[in-house]
Design a protein around this motif. Structure first.
Motif, mmCIF file in Angstrom:
data_model
loop_
_atom_site.group_PDB
_atom_site.id
_atom_site.type_symbol
_atom_site.label_atom_id
_atom_site.label_comp_id
_atom_site.label_asym_id
_atom_site.label_seq_id
_atom_site.Cartn_x
_atom_site.Cartn_y
_atom_site.Cartn_z
ATOM 1 N N ARG A 158 -17.913 27.186 -68.072
ATOM 2 C CA ARG A 158 -18.358 27.579 -69.405
ATOM 3 C C ARG A 158 -18.303 26.412 -70.386
ATOM 4 O O ARG A 158 -19.170 26.279 -71.264
ATOM 5 C CB ARG A 158 -17.505 28.740 -69.913
ATOM 6 C CG ARG A 158 -18.085 29.385 -71.138
ATOM 7 C CD ARG A 158 -17.250 30.544 -71.574
ATOM 8 N NE ARG A 158 -16.556 30.071 -72.777
ATOM 9 C CZ ARG A 158 -15.530 30.641 -73.312
ATOM 10 N NH1 ARG A 158 -14.998 31.699 -72.771
ATOM 11 N NH2 ARG A 158 -14.993 30.164 -74.404
ATOM 12 N N GLN A 191 -18.909 23.351 -69.781
ATOM 13 C CA GLN A 191 -20.087 22.507 -69.561
ATOM 14 C C GLN A 191 -21.282 23.045 -70.346
ATOM 15 O O GLN A 191 -22.057 22.287 -70.918
ATOM 16 C CB GLN A 191 -20.417 22.422 -68.067
ATOM 17 C CG GLN A 191 -21.539 21.468 -67.736
ATOM 18 C CD GLN A 191 -21.220 20.018 -68.050
ATOM 19 O OE1 GLN A 191 -20.161 19.527 -67.691
ATOM 20 N NE2 GLN A 191 -22.114 19.332 -68.714
ATOM 21 N N SER A 192 -21.425 24.364 -70.424
ATOM 22 C CA SER A 192 -22.544 24.933 -71.186
ATOM 23 C C SER A 192 -22.400 24.625 -72.678
ATOM 24 O O SER A 192 -23.405 24.407 -73.370
ATOM 25 C CB SER A 192 -22.672 26.445 -70.939
ATOM 26 O OG SER A 192 -21.564 27.137 -71.472
ATOM 27 N N GLU A 236 -23.734 21.117 -73.082
ATOM 28 C CA GLU A 236 -25.191 21.103 -72.975
ATOM 29 C C GLU A 236 -25.859 21.665 -74.222
ATOM 30 O O GLU A 236 -26.946 21.225 -74.616
ATOM 31 C CB GLU A 236 -25.628 21.886 -71.737
ATOM 32 C CG GLU A 236 -25.229 21.214 -70.442
ATOM 33 C CD GLU A 236 -25.336 22.128 -69.221
ATOM 34 O OE1 GLU A 236 -25.792 23.283 -69.368
ATOM 35 O OE2 GLU A 236 -24.946 21.675 -68.127
ATOM 36 N N GLU A 237 -25.222 22.648 -74.870
ATOM 37 C CA GLU A 237 -25.767 23.277 -76.077
ATOM 38 C C GLU A 237 -25.303 22.574 -77.354
ATOM 39 O O GLU A 237 -25.577 23.051 -78.457
ATOM 40 C CB GLU A 237 -25.354 24.744 -76.118
ATOM 41 C CG GLU A 237 -25.907 25.562 -74.969
ATOM 42 C CD GLU A 237 -25.214 26.918 -74.805
ATOM 43 O OE1 GLU A 237 -24.425 27.309 -75.702
ATOM 44 O OE2 GLU A 237 -25.469 27.572 -73.788
#
Length: 179
Positions: free
Chosen positions: A14, A16-17, A20-21
């Motif tokens: 989570r 990592q997301s 990325e966002e």
């Protein structure tokens, strides 16, 4: 001098997301003002930051994060990462060296791992005013350690570590030993 030390920074799943966002503030929440209020911030980077797909064979999980996770370390203002842990070699020597290179390219120092045992066991030093502070990092004998000319973490060896600690202590006012 205010030094912040935390453990097991592992930007996977989570987290990592969030990277990325570009939602890194959401990862730190109330910790970000604390991190911004210290003179020096240290964390244990519990996984290599690499694009390597070659995990070593071991019992337990092999974990890694992507190189863009360095943005999360920078956002937190971390100055130093400790690398002597049981996961730094999960993606082999390339994973170790990728992590060290990436940190150094982003002005984040490393301690506790290297291209060989001689590098892995070196202490790291900073100056703050008239004080010189050292950091020495060692890991239990698991899957991530080096014992010679291959990349990996500084292994727990009470006799050798005691010599390394004594040598490092002679070069600084304070030495922090992180296991």
């Amino acid at each position: 001098m205010k030094i912040f030390i935390s453990g097991d920074f592992c930007p996977i799943n989570r987290i990592q997301s969030f990277i990325e966002e570009d939602r890194m503030e959401d990862v730190y929440n109330d910790m970000l003002p604390i991190l911004q209020d210290v003179d020096y911030a240290v964390t244990n980077l519990e996984c290599p930051l690499t694009t390597s797909d070659k995990a070593i064979i071991k019992s337990g999980a092999a974990i890694k994060s992507t190189p863009d996770s360095i943005k999360l370390l920078k956002k937190g203002g971390f100055n130093l990462v400790t690398l002597a842990n049981n996961h730094i070699l999960d993606y082999g020597g390339n994973g170790v060296m990728d992590s060290i290179k990436l940190c150094h390219q982003n002005n984040i120092a490393t301690v506790g791992a290297g291209k060989n045992l001689d590098e892995a066991k070196k202490a790291f030093f900073i100056k703050h005013g008239d004080l010189k502070i050292g950091f020495y990092n060692v890991a239990e004998n698991e899957f991530g350690n080096t014992y010679g000319e291959s990349p990996g973490a500084n292994p727990l060896d009470p006799i050798q570590n005691s010599y390394d600690i004594k040598d490092a202590k002679e070069k600084c006012d304070y030495l922090l030993v992180i296991v």
